[in-house]
Design a protein around this motif. Structure first.
Motif, PDB file in Angstrom:
ATOM      1  N   THR A   1      -7.431   5.397   9.915  1.00 32.29           N
ATOM      2  CA  THR A   1      -6.121   5.217  10.551  1.00 32.29           C
ATOM      3  C   THR A   1      -5.262   4.179   9.833  1.00 32.29           C
ATOM      4  OG1 THR A   1      -7.052   3.638  12.126  1.00 32.29           O
ATOM      5  CG2 THR A   1      -6.912   5.924  12.840  1.00 32.29           C
ATOM      6  N   ALA A   2      -3.934   4.328  10.005  1.00 35.43           N
ATOM      7  CA  ALA A   2      -2.937   3.434   9.410  1.00 35.43           C
ATOM      8  C   ALA A   2      -2.705   2.249  10.345  1.00 35.43           C
ATOM      9  CB  ALA A   2      -1.638   4.211   9.209  1.00 35.43           C
ATOM     10  N   PHE A   3      -2.035   1.211   9.811  1.00 35.73           N
ATOM     11  CA  PHE A   3      -1.846   0.006  10.626  1.00 35.73           C
ATOM     12  C   PHE A   3      -0.835   0.192  11.759  1.00 35.73           C
ATOM     13  CE2 PHE A   3       1.841  -0.608   7.816  1.00 35.73           C
ATOM     14  CZ  PHE A   3       2.791  -1.081   8.719  1.00 35.73           C
TER      15      PHE A   3
ATOM     16  N   PRO B   1     -10.588   1.793  10.745  1.00 40.17           N
ATOM     17  CA  PRO B   1      -9.187   1.413  10.971  1.00 40.17           C
ATOM     18  C   PRO B   1      -8.624   0.635   9.780  1.00 40.17           C
ATOM     19  CG  PRO B   1     -10.614  -0.143  12.086  1.00 40.17           C
ATOM     20  CD  PRO B   1     -11.518   0.847  11.394  1.00 40.17           C
ATOM     21  N   SER B   2      -7.331   0.375   9.837  1.00 38.19           N
ATOM     22  CA  SER B   2      -6.677  -0.447   8.818  1.00 38.19           C
ATOM     23  C   SER B   2      -7.147  -1.893   8.965  1.00 38.19           C
ATOM     24  CB  SER B   2      -5.162  -0.371   9.021  1.00 38.19           C
ATOM     25  OG  SER B   2      -4.540  -1.416   8.311  1.00 38.19           O
TER      26      SER B   2
ATOM     27  N   GLY C   1     -14.721   2.751   2.653  1.00 41.89           N
ATOM     28  CA  GLY C   1     -13.781   3.888   2.651  1.00 41.89           C
ATOM     29  C   GLY C   1     -14.256   4.986   1.719  1.00 41.89           C
TER      30      GLY C   1
ATOM     31  N   ILE D   1     -15.570   8.888   2.675  1.00 40.70           N
ATOM     32  CA  ILE D   1     -14.926  10.155   2.310  1.00 40.70           C
ATOM     33  C   ILE D   1     -15.846  11.026   1.434  1.00 40.70           C
ATOM     34  CG2 ILE D   1     -12.581   9.305   2.646  1.00 40.70           C
ATOM     35  CD1 ILE D   1     -12.232   8.862  -0.264  1.00 40.70           C
TER      36      ILE D   1
ATOM     37  N   THR E   1      -4.971   9.228   8.221  1.00 45.44           N
ATOM     38  CA  THR E   1      -3.550   8.936   8.441  1.00 45.44           C
ATOM     39  C   THR E   1      -3.182   7.723   7.609  1.00 45.44           C
ATOM     40  OG1 THR E   1      -3.708   9.776  10.678  1.00 45.44           O
ATOM     41  CG2 THR E   1      -1.840   8.366  10.204  1.00 45.44           C
TER      42      THR E   1
ATOM     43  N   ARG F   1      -5.963  10.674  -2.741  1.00 45.54           N
ATOM     44  CA  ARG F   1      -7.333  10.264  -3.107  1.00 45.54           C
ATOM     45  C   ARG F   1      -8.359  10.897  -2.143  1.00 45.54           C
ATOM     46  NH1 ARG F   1     -11.087   9.312  -6.599  1.00 45.54           N
ATOM     47  NH2 ARG F   1     -12.807   8.182  -5.666  1.00 45.54           N
TER      48      ARG F   1
ATOM     49  N   GLU G   1      -2.411  13.212   7.582  1.00 42.65           N
ATOM     50  CA  GLU G   1      -1.138  12.838   8.219  1.00 42.65           C
ATOM     51  C   GLU G   1      -0.556  11.708   7.380  1.00 42.65           C
ATOM     52  OE1 GLU G   1       0.198  14.374  10.629  1.00 42.65           O
ATOM     53  OE2 GLU G   1      -1.404  15.351  11.749  1.00 42.65           O
TER      54      GLU G   1
ATOM     55  N   GLY H   1       2.789  10.128   4.546  1.00 40.94           N
ATOM     56  CA  GLY H   1       4.124   9.540   4.612  1.00 40.94           C
ATOM     57  C   GLY H   1       5.232  10.537   4.902  1.00 40.94           C
ATOM     58  N   GLY H   2       6.320  10.024   5.455  1.00 36.93           N
ATOM     59  CA  GLY H   2       7.491  10.852   5.748  1.00 36.93           C
ATOM     60  C   GLY H   2       8.721  10.298   5.042  1.00 36.93           C
TER      61      GLY H   2
ATOM     62  N   CYS I   1       5.893   6.654  10.737  1.00 38.86           N
ATOM     63  CA  CYS I   1       5.907   7.753   9.762  1.00 38.86           C
ATOM     64  C   CYS I   1       7.135   8.618  10.000  1.00 38.86           C
ATOM     65  CB  CYS I   1       4.641   8.567   9.886  1.00 38.86           C
ATOM     66  SG  CYS I   1       4.287   9.065  11.570  1.00 38.86           S
TER      67      CYS I   1
ATOM     68  N   LEU J   1       7.953  15.625   6.900  1.00 42.10           N
ATOM     69  CA  LEU J   1       7.433  15.353   8.251  1.00 42.10           C
ATOM     70  C   LEU J   1       8.436  15.717   9.343  1.00 42.10           C
ATOM     71  CD1 LEU J   1       5.284  14.363  10.148  1.00 42.10           C
ATOM     72  CD2 LEU J   1       5.901  12.005   9.633  1.00 42.10           C
TER      73      LEU J   1
ATOM     74  N   THR K   1       3.425  15.218   2.994  1.00 40.19           N
ATOM     75  CA  THR K   1       2.985  14.647   4.283  1.00 40.19           C
ATOM     76  C   THR K   1       1.575  15.142   4.615  1.00 40.19           C
ATOM     77  OG1 THR K   1       5.274  14.443   4.980  1.00 40.19           O
ATOM     78  CG2 THR K   1       3.648  14.335   6.721  1.00 40.19           C
TER      79      THR K   1
HETATM   80  P1  NAD Z   1      -2.432   3.009   3.813  1.00 35.27           P
HETATM   81  O1  NAD Z   1      -2.452   4.294   3.065  1.00 35.27           O
HETATM   82  O2  NAD Z   1      -2.288   1.763   3.045  1.00 35.27           O
HETATM   83  O3  NAD Z   1      -3.807   2.871   4.652  1.00 35.27           O
HETATM   84  C1  NAD Z   1      -4.156   3.830   5.620  1.00 35.27           C
HETATM   85  C2  NAD Z   1      -5.656   3.815   5.825  1.00 35.27           C
HETATM   86  O4  NAD Z   1      -6.291   4.367   4.663  1.00 35.27           O
HETATM   87  C3  NAD Z   1      -6.258   2.412   6.012  1.00 35.27           C
HETATM   88  O5  NAD Z   1      -7.265   2.467   7.011  1.00 35.27           O
HETATM   89  C4  NAD Z   1      -6.854   2.144   4.659  1.00 35.27           C
HETATM   90  O6  NAD Z   1      -7.886   1.199   4.724  1.00 35.27           O
HETATM   91  C5  NAD Z   1      -7.365   3.529   4.296  1.00 35.27           C
HETATM   92  N1  NAD Z   1      -7.672   3.772   2.869  1.00 35.27           N
HETATM   93  C6  NAD Z   1      -6.939   3.420   1.794  1.00 35.27           C
HETATM   94  N2  NAD Z   1      -7.564   3.818   0.662  1.00 35.27           N
HETATM   95  C7  NAD Z   1      -8.708   4.446   1.035  1.00 35.27           C
HETATM   96  C8  NAD Z   1      -9.781   5.083   0.325  1.00 35.27           C
HETATM   97  N3  NAD Z   1      -9.797   5.154  -0.998  1.00 35.27           N
HETATM   98  N4  NAD Z   1     -10.781   5.624   1.034  1.00 35.27           N
HETATM   99  C9  NAD Z   1     -10.770   5.580   2.395  1.00 35.27           C
HETATM  100  N5  NAD Z   1      -9.803   4.968   3.122  1.00 35.27           N
HETATM  101  C10 NAD Z   1      -8.774   4.418   2.441  1.00 35.27           C
HETATM  102  O7  NAD Z   1      -1.288   3.140   4.926  1.00 35.27           O
HETATM  103  P2  NAD Z   1      -0.708   2.026   5.916  1.00 35.27           P
HETATM  104  O8  NAD Z   1       0.134   1.075   5.141  1.00 35.27           O
HETATM  105  O9  NAD Z   1      -1.794   1.511   6.799  1.00 35.27           O
HETATM  106  O10 NAD Z   1       0.234   2.928   6.848  1.00 35.27           O
HETATM  107  C11 NAD Z   1       1.535   3.307   6.530  1.00 35.27           C
HETATM  108  C12 NAD Z   1       1.566   4.717   6.003  1.00 35.27           C
HETATM  109  O11 NAD Z   1       0.971   5.614   6.932  1.00 35.27           O
HETATM  110  C13 NAD Z   1       2.991   5.225   5.814  1.00 35.27           C
HETATM  111  O12 NAD Z   1       3.044   5.977   4.633  1.00 35.27           O
HETATM  112  C14 NAD Z   1       3.203   6.120   7.022  1.00 35.27           C
HETATM  113  O13 NAD Z   1       4.206   7.107   6.852  1.00 35.27           O
HETATM  114  C15 NAD Z   1       1.840   6.715   7.185  1.00 35.27           C
HETATM  115  N6  NAD Z   1       1.622   7.220   8.543  1.00 35.27           N
HETATM  116  C16 NAD Z   1       1.633   8.578   8.714  1.00 35.27           C
HETATM  117  C17 NAD Z   1       1.482   9.106   9.986  1.00 35.27           C
HETATM  118  C18 NAD Z   1       1.533  10.597  10.216  1.00 35.27           C
HETATM  119  O14 NAD Z   1       1.095  11.017  11.279  1.00 35.27           O
HETATM  120  N7  NAD Z   1       2.035  11.394   9.286  1.00 35.27           N
HETATM  121  C19 NAD Z   1       1.280   8.242  11.081  1.00 35.27           C
HETATM  122  C20 NAD Z   1       1.247   6.873  10.852  1.00 35.27           C
HETATM  123  C21 NAD Z   1       1.424   6.375   9.568  1.00 35.27           C
END
Ligand code: NAD
Length: 504
Positions: free
Chosen positions: A157-159, A184-185, A223, A227, A238, A246, A261, A263-264, A295, A419, A466
Motif C-alpha cells: 500500500t501507498a502512504f 504498508p508504506s 518488498g 513480490i 498501490t 517493477r 493501482e 499514479g494518475g 491518486c 485514472l 495507472t
Molecule cells: P510508492 O510507489 O513510493 O510506494 C508504494 C508502496 O510500494 C510502498 O509500500 C513501498 O514501500 C512499496 N514499494 C516500493 N518499491 C517496492 C518494491 N521494489 N517491491 C515491493 N514494494 C515496493 O508510492 P507512495 O509515494 O507511497 O504513494 C503515492 C503514489 O501512489 C502516487 O503515485 C499515487 O497516485 C499512487 N496511488 C495510487 C492509487 C490508486 O488506487 N491508483 C491510490 C493511492 C495512491
C-alpha cells in the motif's frame, strides 16, 4: 505518549512483523513515524526482515487452510465484526491517519468510514460470489463456472491511504477465502499496526489469528522477497507507476497475478454551459483536497476559452482563501505534505514548470513554519509541456484553454496515465460525447462531479500507466479468486465436443 496512540495499542518502539501477535526479531533498523504538521516523532518501528517475513507467510498459509473451509457467508459474518471493531474505534483511527499523513480530520475519519463501508459491502458480497452456468453442446451435460479462494494474497500500500487501500483489498480477499499479508508504506506504519491489531483481535476470537499478516520492512529486502514469492498467487500493489512497473515485471516473471493501482494525472473539462459554482467547488476539492496527494487529485483543468478568464479568476480567489494549517482543526481545509522530500518535489516541480514557460497564477510557496506546508498552486500552461505528462504528487494544478470539446478530450487523454476524469456541462450531448468510447480513456469518468472521492460500490482503478487494476465494488472480487469451469455428464454416453469421434 499521545493518548490516541496509547488507546490504539501503539508503543514508543513497535515490532515490524505481525501475524496477530508480534514476531520476534528485526533487522536492527528503526524508522520513525513523524507527524508532518509538526515534525514531531509519533513512535518508532523496528523494521522486519526476510526471516520474520517467513514466519508471517507460514502462519498465513496455515490459517488459510482452515479459513477456506468456512462457508463464504460465515467468513462474511467475521468481516462484519471487523467493520464493527473499526466503527468502535473510528475516532481514534481517523485521528491517527491525520496525525501520521497530515490529511484533514474529516478526511482521516472519512478514510476509516470507507474501510467500514468496505466491510459492509464485503459482507453482502459473501453471499453473491456468483458463477455463470452455460448450456452444453452435449446432451445430458451441465456446464458452469465456480469461484474458489486463491490463497495468500500480498498487499502493498501507498502512504496516502494508509488504512482504506488495505481495506479495499483485505475485506474482499477475506470473504473470498484468502489470507492477506500487508506491506504498508514506511511513511505510515502506525496506522497499519493499529488496523492490524484491531482486525486480528476479531479473527482471534474465532481462532483465525495470523490469517492477516503485517510486515513492515524495506523495499529491497522484504518488498522484493514478497513480490518474487510464488507462494503468493496475487500481488495487489498501490503506489507510483515506477513501483508498479517493477512489481509487474517480477510477478510476471513467475507467472503470478498482479492487481495494480498506480499514479494518475486526472483532468476536468469545464464547458461554457456548466454550472460554474459547482465546477469551482469540484475543481477546488479535487485539486486542493488531501493537499494534492490523492491518486485521483485533479492535476489538469481544461476551461473553454469563452469562460477561461472568469473561471480562472474565481478559482484563484478561492485558492487564496484556503485555510492551511493544523489538519486536526475543524476549519482547516489543507494540511501538510507527507514529508520534506515531498516539499522538495513541489519546489523542483515549480522550477521545472517555469523553465518550460508555465506561469504561476497563485501559490508556489513553502510556508515558513514547522511541518511540511506549501501553498496550493495554479499554473497557466500549455498541454504540450513535457512536465504535464508526469504526476507530481503535490497540489499543483495546470490550467489550459480550449476552443473545441474535441481538443479538450484529445488533450485530456494525451498523457500516459488513465485514472480519473470529469466534465462539467449541462449539455446532454457533450456529456455523452465525453462518456462515449472515443471520449475519456480513463477508468473513471464523471459528469458534474470532480475527479476524486469515488464511491466504493463501483470498481475503482485506471487504464494505461495507472495499471489496469480494479478494486472495491462491482465484480472486483473476481481478482481475489480463481475461476473453475466444470462440466458434468449425467448421460450414459460419452460424446466429445466439436463432434470429434474417438470410438475404441
Ligand atoms: P510508492 O510507489 O513510493 O510506494 C508504494 C508502496 O510500494 C510502498 O509500500 C513501498 O514501500 C512499496 N514499494 C516500493 N518499491 C517496492 C518494491 N521494489 N517491491 C515491493 N514494494 C515496493 O508510492 P507512495 O509515494 O507511497 O504513494 C503515492 C503514489 O501512489 C502516487 O503515485 C499515487 O497516485 C499512487 N496511488 C495510487 C492509487 C490508486 O488506487 N491508483 C491510490 C493511492 C495512491
Amino acid at each position: 505518549m499521545n493518548e490516541v496512540l496509547r488507546r490504539l495499542g501503539i508503543e514508543e518502539v513497535n515490532p515490524g512483523a505481525w501475524a496477530g501477535s508480534a514476531i520476534d526479531g528485526a533487522t536492527g533498523e528503526v524508522v520513525s513515524s513523524t507527524n508532518p504538521s509538526t515534525g514531531e516523532v509519533l513512535a518508532k518501528v523496528s523494521l522486519a526482515g526476510t526471516r520474520e517475513y517467513e514466519v508471517v507467510v507460514s502462519r498465513a498459509q496455515e490459517a488459510f487452510e482452515r479459513w477456506r473451509m468456512l462457508p463464504a457467508p460465515k467468513r462474511g459474518e467475521i468481516v462484519r465484526q471487523m467493520g464493527q471493531a473499526m466503527r468502535a474505534q473510528k475516532d481514534d483511527l481517523g485521528a491517527l491517519v491525520t496525525m501520521e499523513v497530515g490529511k484533514i480530520l474529516s478526511e482521516g475519519l472519512g478514510e476509516v468510514q470507507e474501510s467500514i463501508d468496505m466491510a459492509d459491502l464485503a459482507v453482502g458480497m459473501s453471499r453473491q460470489l456468483f458463477g455463470l452456468s452455460m448450456h452444453s453442446e452435449r446432451a445430458g451435460h451441465r456446464m458452469y463456472e465456480q469461484w474458489h479462494p486463491l490463497g495468500v494474497v500480498g498487499c502493498i500500500t501507498a502512504f496516502n491511504f494508509p488504512n482504506a487501500v488495505w481495506a479495499w483489498n483485505a475485506m474482499v480477499a477475506l470473504i473470498a477465502g484468502d489470507a492477506v499479508i500487508w506491506k504498508p508504506s514506511l511513511k505510515a506504519p502506525l496506522t497499519a499496526i493499529a488496523t492490524h491489531k484491531m482486525c486480528d483481535a476479531v479473527l482471534a476470537e474465532h481462532g483465525f489469528s495470523g490469517l492477516l499478516g503485517l510486515i513492515i520492512g524495506g523495499d529491497a529486502d522484504v518488498g522484493e522477497t514478497m513480490i518474487a514469492d510464488s507462494r503468493l498467487p496475487l500481488i495487489s500493489a498501490t503506489g507510483s507507476t515506477r513501483m508498479g512497473k517493477r512489481v509487474n515485471q517480477v510477478v510476471a516473471g513467475r507467472l503470478g497475478r498482479c492487481l495494480l493501482e498506480l499514479g494518475g494525472n486526472n483532468a476536468i473539462i469545464v464547458e461554457p454551459d456548466a454550472d460554474l459554482d459547482l465546477a469551482i467547488r469540484g475543481v477546488a476539492f479535487g485539486a486542493v483536497g488531501t493537499a494534492g496527494q490523492r491518486c485521483t487529485t485533479t492535476r489538469r483543468l481544461f476551461v473553454h476559452s469563452s469562460i477561461a478568464k472568469e473561471f480562472t479568476d474565481r478559482l484563484v480567489a478561492a485558492y487564496r482563501q484556503v485555510p492551511i494549517g493544523d489538519p486536526m482543526k475543524s476549519d482547516t481545509l489543507m494540511g501538510p505534505l507527507i514529508d520534506d522530500d515531498a516539499v522538495r518535489m513541489y519546489t523542483e516541480g515549480i522550477e521545472a514548470i517555469k523553465a518550460e514557460g508555465g506561469e504561476v497564477l497563485v501559490g508556489g510557496d513553502v510556508l515558513d513554519r514547522a511541518g511540511s506546508f506549501v501553498t496550493p498552486t495554479i499554473v497557466r500552461g500549455r498541454p504540450d509541456m513535457q512536465i504535464v505528462q508526469h504526476e507530481i504528487f503535490v497540489p499543483i494544478l495546470y490550467v489550459f484553454e480550449y476552443d473545441s470539446i474535441e481538443d479538450a478530450i484529445r488533450w485530456q487523454n494525451d498523457v500516459p496515465q488513465g485514472l480519473s476524469s470529469a466534465i462539467f456541462t449541462d449539455s446532454f450531448r457533450k456529456a455523452e460525447r465525453f462518456l462515449a468510447h472515443h471520449g475519456s480513456d480513463c477508468g473513471i469518468a464523471n459528469v458534474n462531479i470532480g475527479t476524486s472521492g469515488a464511491e466504493i460500490g463501483g470498481a475503482f482503478g485506471g487504464e494505461k500507466e495507472t495499471g489496469g487494476g480494479r478494486e472495491a465494488g462491482s465484480d472486483s472480487w473476481k481478482a481475489y479468486m480463481r475461476r473453475q469451469t466444470c462440466t458434468l455428464n449425467w448421460s450414459t454416453d460419452l460424446p466429445l465436443a466439436q463432434g470429434v469421434k474417438f470410438d475404441i
